[in-house]
Design a protein around this motif. Sequence first.
Motif, PDB file in Angstrom:
ATOM      1  N   GLY A  12      37.876  44.859  57.026  1.00  0.00           N
ATOM      2  CA  GLY A  12      38.532  46.154  57.236  1.00  0.00           C
ATOM      3  C   GLY A  12      40.020  46.093  56.935  1.00  0.00           C
ATOM      4  N   LYS A  13      40.401  45.208  56.025  1.00  0.00           N
ATOM      5  CA  LYS A  13      41.838  45.026  55.789  1.00  0.00           C
ATOM      6  C   LYS A  13      42.469  46.251  55.141  1.00  0.00           C
ATOM      7  N   GLY A  14      41.703  46.965  54.295  1.00  0.00           N
ATOM      8  CA  GLY A  14      42.255  48.164  53.655  1.00  0.00           C
ATOM      9  C   GLY A  14      42.638  49.219  54.691  1.00  0.00           C
ATOM     10  N   THR A  31      45.949  45.306  46.017  1.00  0.00           N
ATOM     11  CA  THR A  31      45.603  44.859  44.664  1.00  0.00           C
ATOM     12  C   THR A  31      44.202  45.331  44.258  1.00  0.00           C
ATOM     13  N   GLY A  32      43.242  45.304  45.208  1.00  0.00           N
ATOM     14  CA  GLY A  32      41.882  45.758  44.890  1.00  0.00           C
ATOM     15  C   GLY A  32      41.898  47.229  44.466  1.00  0.00           C
ATOM     16  N   ASP A  33      42.625  48.071  45.198  1.00  0.00           N
ATOM     17  CA  ASP A  33      42.684  49.509  44.866  1.00  0.00           C
ATOM     18  C   ASP A  33      43.374  49.719  43.519  1.00  0.00           C
ATOM     19  N   LEU A  35      43.532  47.616  41.057  1.00  0.00           N
ATOM     20  CA  LEU A  35      42.627  47.155  39.992  1.00  0.00           C
ATOM     21  C   LEU A  35      41.499  48.160  39.760  1.00  0.00           C
ATOM     22  N   ARG A  36      40.917  48.667  40.867  1.00  0.00           N
ATOM     23  CA  ARG A  36      39.826  49.650  40.704  1.00  0.00           C
ATOM     24  C   ARG A  36      40.337  50.903  39.990  1.00  0.00           C
ATOM     25  N   GLY A  37      41.583  51.285  40.257  1.00  0.00           N
ATOM     26  CA  GLY A  37      42.186  52.428  39.561  1.00  0.00           C
ATOM     27  C   GLY A  37      42.261  52.165  38.064  1.00  0.00           C
ATOM     28  N   ALA A  51      35.115  42.441  34.451  1.00  0.00           N
ATOM     29  CA  ALA A  51      34.008  41.474  34.528  1.00  0.00           C
ATOM     30  C   ALA A  51      34.179  40.582  35.758  1.00  0.00           C
ATOM     31  N   SER A  52      35.406  40.108  36.002  1.00  0.00           N
ATOM     32  CA  SER A  52      35.635  39.243  37.173  1.00  0.00           C
ATOM     33  C   SER A  52      35.338  40.009  38.453  1.00  0.00           C
ATOM     34  N   MET A  53      35.781  41.257  38.521  1.00  0.00           N
ATOM     35  CA  MET A  53      35.570  42.034  39.745  1.00  0.00           C
ATOM     36  C   MET A  53      34.090  42.255  40.000  1.00  0.00           C
ATOM     37  N   LEU A  58      37.780  36.145  41.158  1.00  0.00           N
ATOM     38  CA  LEU A  58      39.171  36.603  41.121  1.00  0.00           C
ATOM     39  C   LEU A  58      39.554  36.944  39.683  1.00  0.00           C
ATOM     40  N   VAL A  59      40.359  37.987  39.520  1.00  0.00           N
ATOM     41  CA  VAL A  59      40.854  38.305  38.183  1.00  0.00           C
ATOM     42  C   VAL A  59      42.008  37.348  37.875  1.00  0.00           C
ATOM     43  N   PRO A  60      42.341  37.175  36.587  1.00  0.00           N
ATOM     44  CA  PRO A  60      43.388  36.198  36.244  1.00  0.00           C
ATOM     45  C   PRO A  60      44.700  36.482  36.981  1.00  0.00           C
ATOM     46  N   GLY A  86      45.544  42.107  50.014  1.00  0.00           N
ATOM     47  CA  GLY A  86      44.680  41.505  48.980  1.00  0.00           C
ATOM     48  C   GLY A  86      45.395  40.492  48.098  1.00  0.00           C
ATOM     49  N   TYR A  87      46.643  40.234  48.404  1.00  0.00           N
ATOM     50  CA  TYR A  87      47.443  39.296  47.617  1.00  0.00           C
ATOM     51  C   TYR A  87      48.474  38.685  48.545  1.00  0.00           C
ATOM     52  N   PRO A  88      48.681  37.400  48.576  1.00  0.00           N
ATOM     53  CA  PRO A  88      48.057  36.385  47.730  1.00  0.00           C
ATOM     54  C   PRO A  88      46.684  35.972  48.237  1.00  0.00           C
ATOM     55  N   ARG A  89      45.850  35.538  47.307  1.00  0.00           N
ATOM     56  CA  ARG A  89      44.506  35.082  47.644  1.00  0.00           C
ATOM     57  C   ARG A  89      44.319  33.598  47.345  1.00  0.00           C
ATOM     58  N   THR A  90      45.282  32.968  46.741  1.00  0.00           N
ATOM     59  CA  THR A  90      45.210  31.527  46.466  1.00  0.00           C
ATOM     60  C   THR A  90      46.586  30.926  46.756  1.00  0.00           C
ATOM     61  N   ALA A  92      48.276  29.190  44.724  1.00  0.00           N
ATOM     62  CA  ALA A  92      49.132  29.428  43.552  1.00  0.00           C
ATOM     63  C   ALA A  92      49.727  30.833  43.615  1.00  0.00           C
ATOM     64  N   GLN A  93      48.914  31.809  44.027  1.00  0.00           N
ATOM     65  CA  GLN A  93      49.441  33.176  44.152  1.00  0.00           C
ATOM     66  C   GLN A  93      50.488  33.247  45.260  1.00  0.00           C
ATOM     67  N   ALA A  94      50.273  32.487  46.330  1.00  0.00           N
ATOM     68  CA  ALA A  94      51.249  32.500  47.436  1.00  0.00           C
ATOM     69  C   ALA A  94      52.592  31.969  46.944  1.00  0.00           C
ATOM     70  N   HIS A 133      29.213  53.509  47.428  1.00  0.00           N
ATOM     71  CA  HIS A 133      28.677  53.177  46.098  1.00  0.00           C
ATOM     72  C   HIS A 133      29.627  52.248  45.349  1.00  0.00           C
ATOM     73  N   ARG A 134      30.041  51.172  46.005  1.00  0.00           N
ATOM     74  CA  ARG A 134      30.944  50.230  45.322  1.00  0.00           C
ATOM     75  C   ARG A 134      30.124  49.212  44.557  1.00  0.00           C
ATOM     76  N   PRO A 135      30.232  49.196  43.220  1.00  0.00           N
ATOM     77  CA  PRO A 135      29.353  48.328  42.427  1.00  0.00           C
ATOM     78  C   PRO A 135      29.644  46.848  42.644  1.00  0.00           C
ATOM     79  N   ARG A 144      29.231  35.585  47.509  1.00  0.00           N
ATOM     80  CA  ARG A 144      30.116  34.810  46.633  1.00  0.00           C
ATOM     81  C   ARG A 144      31.582  35.044  47.009  1.00  0.00           C
ATOM     82  N   ARG A 145      31.908  36.294  47.328  1.00  0.00           N
ATOM     83  CA  ARG A 145      33.299  36.592  47.698  1.00  0.00           C
ATOM     84  C   ARG A 145      33.679  35.894  49.001  1.00  0.00           C
ATOM     85  N   LEU A 146      32.710  35.794  49.928  1.00  0.00           N
ATOM     86  CA  LEU A 146      33.011  35.104  51.194  1.00  0.00           C
ATOM     87  C   LEU A 146      33.225  33.610  50.965  1.00  0.00           C
TER      88      LEU A 146
HETATM   89  P1  AMP Z   1      39.578  43.846  47.431  1.00  0.00           P
HETATM   90  O1  AMP Z   1      39.439  45.338  47.401  1.00  0.00           O
HETATM   91  O2  AMP Z   1      40.910  43.398  47.941  1.00  0.00           O
HETATM   92  O3  AMP Z   1      38.448  43.174  48.140  1.00  0.00           O
HETATM   93  O4  AMP Z   1      39.524  43.337  45.901  1.00  0.00           O
HETATM   94  C1  AMP Z   1      38.429  43.647  45.065  1.00  0.00           C
HETATM   95  C2  AMP Z   1      38.384  42.701  43.886  1.00  0.00           C
HETATM   96  O5  AMP Z   1      39.601  42.796  43.133  1.00  0.00           O
HETATM   97  C3  AMP Z   1      38.283  41.228  44.244  1.00  0.00           C
HETATM   98  O6  AMP Z   1      36.960  40.829  44.497  1.00  0.00           O
HETATM   99  C4  AMP Z   1      38.855  40.573  42.987  1.00  0.00           C
HETATM  100  O7  AMP Z   1      37.925  40.583  41.928  1.00  0.00           O
HETATM  101  C5  AMP Z   1      39.984  41.527  42.623  1.00  0.00           C
HETATM  102  N1  AMP Z   1      41.240  41.120  43.268  1.00  0.00           N
HETATM  103  C6  AMP Z   1      41.914  41.793  44.259  1.00  0.00           C
HETATM  104  N2  AMP Z   1      43.021  41.117  44.620  1.00  0.00           N
HETATM  105  C7  AMP Z   1      43.067  39.994  43.848  1.00  0.00           C
HETATM  106  C8  AMP Z   1      43.943  38.883  43.764  1.00  0.00           C
HETATM  107  N3  AMP Z   1      44.995  38.754  44.586  1.00  0.00           N
HETATM  108  N4  AMP Z   1      43.662  37.927  42.852  1.00  0.00           N
HETATM  109  C9  AMP Z   1      42.610  38.012  42.021  1.00  0.00           C
HETATM  110  N5  AMP Z   1      41.719  39.018  42.085  1.00  0.00           N
HETATM  111  C10 AMP Z   1      41.923  40.014  42.974  1.00  0.00           C
END
Ligand code: AMP
Length: 220
Positions: A12-14, A31-33, A35-37, A51-53, A58-60, A86-90, A92-94, A133-135, A144-146
């Motif tokens: 429920g982080k969003g 970042t997720g929102d 990217l989805r936009g 494709a990564s999403m 993770l996207v590059p 949603g950022y940082p997630r690694t 390296a991102q931190a 309806h989130r694909p 996999r995400r967990l």
């Molecule tokens: P979220 O809505 O935050 O769960 O993000 C949805 C998807 O967007 C994730 O499963 C990733 O594919 C991508 N994404 C969001 N934030 C990042 C991030 N910091 N680094 C890489 N991919 C991300």
Amino acid sequence: MRLVLIAPPGAGKGTQAARIAARFGVPHIATGDLLRGHVRQGTPLGRAARASMDAGALVPDRIVRDMVGEAMAHAKAAGVGYVLDGYPRTRAQARAVHRTAAGIGMTPHVALHLRVDDEEAVRRMLARAAAEHRPDDTESVIRRRLKLYHEVTRPVVEGYAERGILVSVDGTGTADQVTARVLERLEEPAWPTICTPPLLSRPATVEPAATPGLMTGCST
Ligand code: AMP
């Protein structure tokens, strides 16, 4: 308020990030929102990320780093903080976000970690997938995400604990209960001055101290 929010998918982080941002009058950078936009609008960035999403990967780094850098620069220009969701997630991102933020005097005051166990996270995400309806939210993708969260994002939490800015909150219960818990911690009247250099011996959660500093005083 400059806050990064770290939580497993389904925590429920969003929702919490939006509420914290509204409470402190700062932009919610998700970042997720974002990217989805881009995916919805079919931009080159969206095409590169899709494709990564869809695979729950993770996207590059470069894509998210540039997106976040731009949003942070806007916040800086507006003279406000941010809630980064949603950022940082690694690790390296931190490191990357710290470099970007330090360069413009916008390093985070607080890293908020929401704790939710895996089965609860899966249950919530399946419910949300049906409702929205989130694909990217099928059960195998969710698992996999967990897994990815435990392998690469959890160490980021430890990093913020070492830095002395971690606030860890129980993310179970209703959204309102979690918000109440979070705001209680964020509105504590007395905080350590959090813009000190990393203190490796700091405990995993920050306890109130005598010196105020959460909202003021930090320039880097
Ligand atoms: P979220 O809505 O935050 O769960 O993000 C949805 C998807 O967007 C994730 O499963 C990733 O594919 C991508 N994404 C969001 N934030 C990042 C991030 N910091 N680094 C890489 N991919 C991300």
